[in-house]
Design a protein around this motif. Structure first.
Motif, PDB file in Angstrom:
ATOM      1  N   ALA A  52     -33.581 -23.404   7.520  1.00 27.37           N
ATOM      2  CA  ALA A  52     -32.594 -22.862   8.473  1.00 27.37           C
ATOM      3  C   ALA A  52     -31.249 -23.561   8.325  1.00 27.37           C
ATOM      4  CB  ALA A  52     -33.107 -23.005   9.893  1.00 27.37           C
ATOM      5  N   LEU A  53     -31.259 -24.879   8.145  1.00 30.75           N
ATOM      6  CA  LEU A  53     -29.996 -25.610   7.961  1.00 30.75           C
ATOM      7  C   LEU A  53     -29.300 -25.187   6.674  1.00 30.75           C
ATOM      8  CD1 LEU A  53     -31.000 -29.191   9.129  1.00 30.75           C
ATOM      9  CD2 LEU A  53     -29.556 -27.533  10.326  1.00 30.75           C
ATOM     10  N   PHE A  54     -30.067 -25.015   5.599  1.00 32.60           N
ATOM     11  CA  PHE A  54     -29.481 -24.573   4.337  1.00 32.60           C
ATOM     12  C   PHE A  54     -28.894 -23.174   4.473  1.00 32.60           C
ATOM     13  CE2 PHE A  54     -29.914 -22.350   0.251  1.00 32.60           C
ATOM     14  CZ  PHE A  54     -29.069 -23.147  -0.514  1.00 32.60           C
ATOM     15  N   ALA A  55     -29.600 -22.297   5.165  1.00 30.82           N
ATOM     16  CA  ALA A  55     -29.098 -20.931   5.353  1.00 30.82           C
ATOM     17  C   ALA A  55     -27.822 -20.928   6.195  1.00 30.82           C
ATOM     18  CB  ALA A  55     -30.169 -20.069   6.013  1.00 30.82           C
ATOM     19  N   MET A  56     -27.772 -21.763   7.240  1.00 33.59           N
ATOM     20  CA  MET A  56     -26.563 -21.838   8.070  1.00 33.59           C
ATOM     21  C   MET A  56     -25.391 -22.401   7.273  1.00 33.59           C
ATOM     22  SD  MET A  56     -28.013 -22.898  11.865  1.00 33.59           S
ATOM     23  CE  MET A  56     -27.223 -24.439  11.738  1.00 33.59           C
ATOM     24  N   ALA A  57     -25.630 -23.414   6.455  1.00 28.17           N
ATOM     25  CA  ALA A  57     -24.564 -23.988   5.636  1.00 28.17           C
ATOM     26  C   ALA A  57     -24.070 -22.971   4.613  1.00 28.17           C
ATOM     27  CB  ALA A  57     -25.065 -25.252   4.932  1.00 28.17           C
ATOM     28  N   ARG A  58     -24.992 -22.201   4.062  1.00 21.34           N
ATOM     29  CA  ARG A  58     -24.599 -21.179   3.093  1.00 21.34           C
ATOM     30  C   ARG A  58     -23.721 -20.112   3.718  1.00 21.34           C
ATOM     31  NH1 ARG A  58     -29.088 -18.101  -0.374  1.00 21.34           N
ATOM     32  NH2 ARG A  58     -27.647 -16.479  -0.938  1.00 21.34           N
ATOM     33  N   VAL A  59     -24.056 -19.703   4.932  1.00 22.92           N
ATOM     34  CA  VAL A  59     -23.251 -18.710   5.636  1.00 22.92           C
ATOM     35  C   VAL A  59     -21.907 -19.300   6.030  1.00 22.92           C
ATOM     36  CG1 VAL A  59     -23.106 -17.383   7.784  1.00 22.92           C
ATOM     37  CG2 VAL A  59     -25.200 -17.344   6.445  1.00 22.92           C
ATOM     38  N   ALA A  60     -21.914 -20.545   6.516  1.00 18.88           N
ATOM     39  CA  ALA A  60     -20.683 -21.165   7.003  1.00 18.88           C
ATOM     40  C   ALA A  60     -19.704 -21.464   5.871  1.00 18.88           C
ATOM     41  CB  ALA A  60     -21.016 -22.448   7.757  1.00 18.88           C
ATOM     42  N   PHE A  61     -20.202 -21.929   4.731  1.00 20.85           N
ATOM     43  CA  PHE A  61     -19.323 -22.371   3.655  1.00 20.85           C
ATOM     44  C   PHE A  61     -19.327 -21.445   2.453  1.00 20.85           C
ATOM     45  CE2 PHE A  61     -20.808 -26.370   5.712  1.00 20.85           C
ATOM     46  CZ  PHE A  61     -19.626 -26.638   6.367  1.00 20.85           C
ATOM     47  N   GLY A  62     -20.004 -20.331   2.525  1.00 18.33           N
ATOM     48  CA  GLY A  62     -20.134 -19.445   1.375  1.00 18.33           C
ATOM     49  C   GLY A  62     -18.832 -18.811   0.930  1.00 18.33           C
ATOM     50  N   ASP A  63     -17.932 -18.521   1.861  1.00 15.05           N
ATOM     51  CA  ASP A  63     -16.686 -17.846   1.508  1.00 15.05           C
ATOM     52  C   ASP A  63     -15.529 -18.794   1.242  1.00 15.05           C
ATOM     53  OD1 ASP A  63     -17.914 -15.410   1.708  1.00 15.05           O
ATOM     54  OD2 ASP A  63     -17.331 -15.089   3.795  1.00 15.05           O
ATOM     55  N   LEU A  64     -15.742 -20.086   1.396  1.00 17.83           N
ATOM     56  CA  LEU A  64     -14.667 -21.048   1.150  1.00 17.83           C
ATOM     57  C   LEU A  64     -14.408 -21.193  -0.347  1.00 17.83           C
ATOM     58  CD1 LEU A  64     -15.480 -23.999   3.564  1.00 17.83           C
ATOM     59  CD2 LEU A  64     -13.645 -22.355   3.781  1.00 17.83           C
ATOM     60  N   PRO A  65     -13.164 -21.458  -0.727  1.00 20.86           N
ATOM     61  CA  PRO A  65     -12.904 -21.770  -2.143  1.00 20.86           C
ATOM     62  C   PRO A  65     -13.516 -23.132  -2.491  1.00 20.86           C
ATOM     63  CG  PRO A  65     -10.910 -22.006  -0.842  1.00 20.86           C
ATOM     64  CD  PRO A  65     -11.940 -21.440   0.062  1.00 20.86           C
ATOM     65  N   VAL A  66     -13.579 -23.424  -3.767  1.00 20.38           N
ATOM     66  CA  VAL A  66     -14.219 -24.657  -4.229  1.00 20.38           C
ATOM     67  C   VAL A  66     -13.533 -25.890  -3.640  1.00 20.38           C
ATOM     68  CG1 VAL A  66     -14.760 -26.042  -6.263  1.00 20.38           C
ATOM     69  CG2 VAL A  66     -15.057 -23.585  -6.336  1.00 20.38           C
ATOM     70  N   TRP A  67     -12.201 -25.880  -3.570  1.00 14.30           N
ATOM     71  CA  TRP A  67     -11.512 -27.050  -3.039  1.00 14.30           C
ATOM     72  C   TRP A  67     -11.813 -27.229  -1.544  1.00 14.30           C
ATOM     73  CZ3 TRP A  67      -8.173 -26.416   0.966  1.00 14.30           C
ATOM     74  CH2 TRP A  67      -7.645 -25.140   1.171  1.00 14.30           C
ATOM     75  N   GLY A  68     -12.010 -26.149  -0.838  1.00 16.65           N
ATOM     76  CA  GLY A  68     -12.358 -26.230   0.579  1.00 16.65           C
ATOM     77  C   GLY A  68     -13.751 -26.819   0.778  1.00 16.65           C
ATOM     78  N   LYS A  69     -14.690 -26.379  -0.056  1.00 19.30           N
ATOM     79  CA  LYS A  69     -16.043 -26.937   0.008  1.00 19.30           C
ATOM     80  C   LYS A  69     -16.015 -28.419  -0.322  1.00 19.30           C
ATOM     81  CE  LYS A  69     -18.182 -22.612  -1.388  1.00 19.30           C
ATOM     82  NZ  LYS A  69     -18.903 -21.906  -2.437  1.00 19.30           N
ATOM     83  N   ALA A  70     -15.220 -28.804  -1.325  1.00 15.60           N
ATOM     84  CA  ALA A  70     -15.134 -30.204  -1.714  1.00 15.60           C
ATOM     85  C   ALA A  70     -14.587 -31.058  -0.571  1.00 15.60           C
ATOM     86  CB  ALA A  70     -14.259 -30.354  -2.960  1.00 15.60           C
ATOM     87  N   VAL A  71     -13.577 -30.552   0.138  1.00 14.27           N
ATOM     88  CA  VAL A  71     -13.010 -31.299   1.262  1.00 14.27           C
ATOM     89  C   VAL A  71     -14.036 -31.444   2.383  1.00 14.27           C
ATOM     90  CG1 VAL A  71     -11.278 -31.190   3.102  1.00 14.27           C
ATOM     91  CG2 VAL A  71     -10.614 -30.724   0.746  1.00 14.27           C
ATOM     92  N   VAL A  72     -14.692 -30.366   2.743  1.00 14.34           N
ATOM     93  CA  VAL A  72     -15.669 -30.407   3.835  1.00 14.34           C
ATOM     94  C   VAL A  72     -16.832 -31.337   3.489  1.00 14.34           C
ATOM     95  CG1 VAL A  72     -17.376 -29.041   5.102  1.00 14.34           C
ATOM     96  CG2 VAL A  72     -15.071 -28.151   4.766  1.00 14.34           C
TER      97      VAL A  72
END
Length: 63
Positions: free
Chosen positions: A19-39
């Motif tokens: 469930a945590l992995f699925a929530m993280a995938r939904v929350a960060f799935g549309d971010l660009p790579v640099w956004g994911k790296a910052v988060v």
């Protein structure tokens, strides 16, 4: 049934990580790579800071 509402729901030990992995995938799935790296960098640095401060506190109690 005997009228009591005591049904148990059994969950596997993998339900929460899934469930945590699925929530993280939904929350960060549309971010660009640099956004994911910052988060994830911020989350990782908070984790490292927490671990270091916990270890320092633990060592100071021993002495």
């Amino acid at each position: 049934m005997d009228g009591t509402d005591t049904e148990q729901v059994l969950a596997s030990k993998w339900d929460i990580p899934f469930a945590l992995f699925a929530m993280a995938r939904v929350a960060f799935g549309d971010l660009p790579v640099w956004g994911k790296a910052v988060v994830f960098g911020l989350i990782g640095s908070v984790g490292v800071w927490t671990a270091v401060s916990w270890l320092r506190g633990r060592r100071s109690r021993v002495r």
